[in-house]
Design an enzyme around this catalytic site. Structure first.
Site, PDB file in Angstrom:
ATOM      1  CB  SER A 187      -9.717  -6.213   5.884  1.00  0.00           C
ATOM      2  OG  SER A 187      -9.601  -5.140   5.357  1.00  0.00           O
ATOM      3  CE  LYS A 224       7.922   6.377 -14.007  1.00  0.00           C
ATOM      4  NZ  LYS A 224       7.159   5.352 -14.632  1.00  0.00           N
TER       5      LYS A 224
END
Length: 266
Positions: free
Chosen positions: A136, A188
């Protein structure tokens, strides 16, 4: 564990499934940072060790953004970049060995660090010498080197990105706790653990992960001079030894000792 959670929750990360599973257990059980990153250690006296003109730069454990506490099971991207810059300017250093053994880490600072290594090609030989695995985010770093060696039972790959969202609303309800959120902006609180994950929020988060994944594919394709389709078709799988070499993810089977000897002769 909260200081670790702030680095991984609601952010794109590039870790193997085994490390992600450990991270999930830590979040669920309220474990501390040491459970995931190992013990805190004293900072090293020098940014790297020099062996017969080779700067040895460790890339081990979980890879984290910035610089901070020295952990037995973690490396900071900023420390890698600073060590690389110093080694490139050091007249006592003829070549650079990134000694890699890592399951990956955060996407934050990963691609920038890989780009700096890639841009340094040609100044001094830079080899990624796998002590075991480069998965990764760690593979993103290794792929930027001029040459990659991997032990017979070592591994490369896991070229993918994941994200995690924690929803604690059910637990809060069971405990008789009600959270009221006041916000400006409809999106938000999309990623807040006290906000149930809506379908539009899930789609937006998945789109971010897809974009990061394609960036990862493009970076590896450029670094290793292979087609994006080959990289994409790995589907974030891991590959042992020769299998990774056959795909173009590494160059040679070698133990770290054999690789260092070969770099001395290069």
């Amino acid at each position: 564990m909260m200081e670790v959670a702030s680095l991984f929750l609601n952010r794109p990360i590039a870790l193997t499934e085994a490390s992600l599973a450990l991270l999930r257990v830590g979040f669920q059980g309220g474990g501390n940072a040491e459970a995931f990153l190992g013990e805190r250690m004293a900072a090293p006296d020098a940014p790297y060790e020099v062996i017969e003109g080779i700067a040895i730069i460790p890339v081990s454990g979980v890879l984290l953004p910035g610089s901070g506490w020295s952990w037995s099971g973690a490396t900071y991207y900023q420390d890698i970049r600073c060590s690389l810059a110093a080694a490139l300017q050091d007249p006592a250093v003829n070549s650079i060995a990134l000694i890699v053994n890592s399951p990956g880490g955060t996407v934050s600072e990963c691609f920038d660090t890989a780009d700096l290594i890639y841009q340094a090609r040609g100044d001094k030989p830079i080899w990624a010498i796998l002590d075991d695995v480069a998965y990764s985010a760690a593979y993103a770093i290794a792929s930027a080197a001029d040459f990659i060696t991997v032990p017979r039972t070592g591994g490369t790959g896991s070229i993918g990105v994941v994200g995690m969202h924690v929803d604690v609303t059910a637990s809060l309800a069971d405990a008789g706790i009600k959270v009221t959120t006041f916000q400006y902006g409809a999106r938000k609180t999309d990623s807040y653990p006290t906000t149930p994950l809506t379908d539009p929020a899930r789609e937006r988060m998945q789109a971010d992960i897809d974009e990061m994944g394609e960036m990862f594919v493009a970076l590896v394709a450029r670094n290793r001079n292979i087609s994006p389709e080959i990289v994409r078709n790995t589907q974030a799988a891991t590959f042992m030894g020769e299998h990774g070499i056959a795909l173009g993810l590494a160059d040679q089977i070698a133990t770290p000792q054999e690789a260092i000897s070969a770099l001395l002769r290069a």
